[in-house]
Structures are given as C-alpha cells and as structure tokens.
Design an enzyme around this catalytic site. Structure first.
Site, mmCIF file in Angstrom:
data_model
loop_
_atom_site.group_PDB
_atom_site.id
_atom_site.type_symbol
_atom_site.label_atom_id
_atom_site.label_comp_id
_atom_site.label_asym_id
_atom_site.label_seq_id
_atom_site.Cartn_x
_atom_site.Cartn_y
_atom_site.Cartn_z
ATOM 1 N N VAL A 54 0.892 -1.270 0.103
ATOM 2 C CA VAL A 54 0.029 -0.178 0.153
ATOM 3 C C VAL A 54 0.815 1.104 -0.018
ATOM 4 O O VAL A 54 1.853 1.265 0.762
ATOM 5 C CB VAL A 54 -1.001 0.044 1.194
ATOM 6 N N GLY A 99 4.769 4.086 2.776
ATOM 7 C CA GLY A 99 4.157 2.635 2.195
ATOM 8 C C GLY A 99 4.405 1.591 3.232
ATOM 9 O O GLY A 99 5.163 1.646 4.038
ATOM 10 N N LYS A 100 3.781 0.531 2.843
ATOM 11 C CA LYS A 100 3.850 -0.768 3.782
ATOM 12 C C LYS A 100 3.203 -1.835 3.062
ATOM 13 O O LYS A 100 2.360 -1.836 2.132
ATOM 14 C CB LYS A 100 3.246 -0.695 5.136
ATOM 15 N N GLY A 101 3.884 -3.110 3.351
ATOM 16 C CA GLY A 101 3.187 -4.256 2.494
ATOM 17 C C GLY A 101 3.632 -5.636 3.007
ATOM 18 O O GLY A 101 4.246 -5.540 4.391
#
Ligand code: GLU
Length: 415
Positions: A54, A99-101
């Site tokens: 994301v 962001g991160k995922g």
C-alpha cells in the site's frame, strides 16, 4: 489498526486545522497493490501466495516502509501501517512518503529455499511499483537483511544490465556486503533509547538504576534492552509469544539474546527467571515499559493497571486510542511510535543516501546522525504539543501534517 490510525489522524487534523482538501487527500491512500503469485514448493507442488503493497502518500518523496511476512498481513493492516509511515518520515524530516506491505505467510513453515522463491516471485510481481526513486521497502516483522538482499538481486536482475548497480537501493536494510548500512540492524532499538534519553533530559530523570520491561524480544526489543542496559537501567521483565519472564534482580539482555538464538526465537526456558502470567505484564512495577512487538496491546482493559511513568512505543500502534486516554489522564508519558521507533527508517535513509552517493558510513557516524535526527524530531514534537496544548502523539502528528500541508500549498495539485 486502521481505525486507530484514522482516529489519531482526524484528531490531529482538527487540532491543527488542516486544510480541507489536503485532509481528503491524506485520508485516502494513493495506491493499493494486491498480488497473487505462484511458487514451486520443495516437494514439487505449487502454492499461490497473497502479497500487498500500500502506497499512502508521496508528497515528500518516494514511498518508504517495511515489508512483513506474517499470517495477519492483509490490505487493511498494510493500509494502516503505510499511513503511519507517512507521518513517521514527515516528522523525522526525511525526503520520503509512506508505504507498507507484506506477504500473508508464517515464514516458520517454509524452508530457506521456499522463502527465497516466495520473496523473489513477490518482488517480480510488484514489478515497477517499487524502485529506488519510487517505493523503497525495508525489513519489518519477520523479514531480515537476507530477504532484502533477495529483493535487491531480483529487482536489479530483471532490469537492463547497465542499470544493475543503480537499482540495488530499491530496498534498505540489506546485508553489509550488498550495500547495507553499518548499524541499520540496531537503528530502531537505538532510536527508541535515544528518544528515552531526550525524554529523561526534559524531565530531569536519571536513567541509571531505573527498571524497564520489554514486550517482544526480536530485533527492536533486544537492541533497545542492550542500549538501556548500557545506560545502567535494569531489565526486569520480558514477554513474547512464548510467555512472560520476570526477575527483580535483573535479566541479562545479552544472555537472553543468545538463548533466543538457540531456542527457536523464543524466550521460554530462560534460566533464573520467574514465569508470570501474560496478563500481568503491563501492570508490572517498573519505571519504563517498551512495547516492541504487536499493535493494540494496551487498551481499555489494562491501561488502568499500568504503573510505569513512561511508555516508549517501539512497535507500531501498541496503544489504542481508548487505552491512551486512560494513560494520559493518569499522567503517564507516552513516546509515540512515529517518533520513538523512527530510528529504523532514519537508518534506512542513510543507507539509501550512501548507496546513491557510493559512500560508506562508519557505525559511529550512523548512530550519531540517527541520534541527532531523533533529537530534532523530539524537540519539534514537544514544542508542537505545547503550541496546540495537546499530548505528544497529537503534537507529533501536527508536525508531520504541517510539513505535508506546506508542500501541497507550495506545489498545488496537478493539473
Ligand atoms: N519497518 C520499519 C518501520 O516500521 C522500517 C521502515 C524502513 O526502514 O523503511 O519503521
């Protein structure tokens, strides 16, 4: 988690009177990438995995934030964590967005070969959505330098050979031999203790002999304990998924770290400690609590029992909004995650910079730079909380929101 981060955001946006249009932009994510990719297992069978990235906001620079490998990873988790990263990088004054995922797996269930293929195929599936000037992942829960090296290798190997060396910094937290930063391993834990030191200075507290308890004894929990002990503080309790251990006389962080390394990554069975009930952890009689594991650990159910004078958030989102209200009413100080655990992403920034400049920083320089950045962020947080007559978390959010707002106001919104 998502509910929590949005409540925090809305409260801060009200407090600093965020522009309506910018508020709409920041209340949603820029893009949410969801991929399903096949991987060949050791026995020849095929499994399909779910992965996410994301990208919340990139007004200040490329998206930045970790990738976690955990059964609880889904789009909501990634969304909340990506939003936290935007505030964290903005507060720390870094040229990054958030962001991160991650991948929805329990990495313990896979062999090294399978993990390598999962990582490489996930990287391939993300394609051009990541890149050194686009979105730069890093380690997070259950991911490590080895995994970052596989991502860097896969990403750069699937690009034109002439740009290979220009692409290795698509991730940070790499091993030293692959462009990694000396000290990135301890950066988050070091930053947690830096923040605690700034707090102690402000409050006139002498950390020598103070007692502390840590939840989670992974990378952050261990290094935070290591640096706290260097200051003469005493670790008296540790909790992880395997249980809670306690010793009023002190627990040696180095011995515990060795034990964890030899016992499947858990603290269980560490000698000369008393095993206590998990539910007692947050009401232990100690001066400082360092939650360094998962989110939503201190809630309406246990906040009233906290005896510590300070909670330093090593994890992302360990206190929910209702729990926090009780703690603040009781006069307990909280060093909010977006400040307290920003040492990791700040270390990542120096890794990215050293790769871009083809330089090599030594560890003393790195730790000094992290300490200085956190000192600045701490001061801005306290000043902002005073200016808006609010708590430190909201103060920290306001600093981040003001910086992003300024960028939008100056540049406008295309077209
Ligand atoms: N995963 C870490 C965090 O949550 C580090 C992110 C990074 O270095 O990009 O802050």
């Amino acid at each position: 988690m998502y509910e929590n981060v949005m409540k925090q955001f809305n409260h801060a946006a009200d407090t600093m009177n965020l522009d309506k249009g910018i508020r709409k932009i920041l209340a949603s994510t820029n893009s949410e990438i969801s991929v399903h990719f096949p991987v060949k297992m050791d026995d020849g069978s095929i499994e399909v995995f779910n992965g996410y990235r994301v990208q919340h906001n990139n007004a200040l620079g490329p998206y930045k934030g970790g990738l976690r490998f955990h059964p609880a990873v889904d789009i909501d988790t990634a969304r909340a964590l990506a939003i936290w990263m935007t505030w964290k990088t903005a507060l720390a004054g870094l040229p990054f967005g958030g962001g991160k995922g991650g991948v929805t797996i329990d990495p313990k269930k896979y062999s090294m070969g399978e993990l390598e293929r999962i990582t490489r195929r996930f990287t391939y599936a993300l394609g051009e959505n990541i890149g050194p000037d686009v979105d730069i992942p890093a380690p997070d829960v259950n991911t490590n330098p080895q995994i970052m090296a596989w991502i860097a290798d896969t990403f750069s190997s699937t690009k034109s050979p002439s740009t290979r060396m220009l692409n290795l910094h698509v991730v940070t937290g790499k091993p030293i031999g692959s462009g990694g930063l000396k000290g990135r391993d301890r950066a988050t834990g070091y930053g947690v203790v830096s923040s605690i030191k700034y707090w102690a200075k402000l409050k006139g507290v002498n950390l020598q002999g103070k007692t502390f308890a840590v939840q989670g004894f992974g990378n952050v929990g261990y290094w935070a304990s290591h640096f706290m002990m260097e200051l003469g503080a005493k670790l008296i309790a540790v909790q992880d998924a395997s249980g809670t251990i306690f010793n009023e006389e002190g627990i040696d962080a180095e011995a515990l770290h060795n034990h964890v390394g030899n016992h499947n990554g858990v603290i269980k069975g560490f000698p000369d400690t008393q095993k206590i009930d998990n539910s007692e952890f947050y009401s232990i009689n100690c001066d400082i609590l360092i939650p360094a594991a998962l989110s939503n650990q201190i809630t309406i159910d246990n906040a009233a029992g906290v005896k510590a004078m300070l909670i330093a958030e090593g994890a992302n989102g360990p206190i929910d909004t209702e729990g926090e209200k009780i703690l603040l009413e009781r006069g307990i100080d909280i060093l909010p995650d977006i400040l307290c655990n920003a040492g990791g992403v700040t270390g990542s920034y120096y890794e990215w910079l050293q790769n871009k400049r083809s330089e090599n920083y030594n560890i003393d320089t790195v730790l000094k730079m992290i300490d200085e950045k956190l000192g600045e962020a701490f001061e801005k947080t306290v000043n902002s909380a005073n200016k808006y007559n609010t708590d430190w978390r909201t103060g920290a959010y306001c600093v981040a929101l003001e910086r992003i707002q300024q960028t939008y106001k100056e540049r406008g919104v295309f077209p």
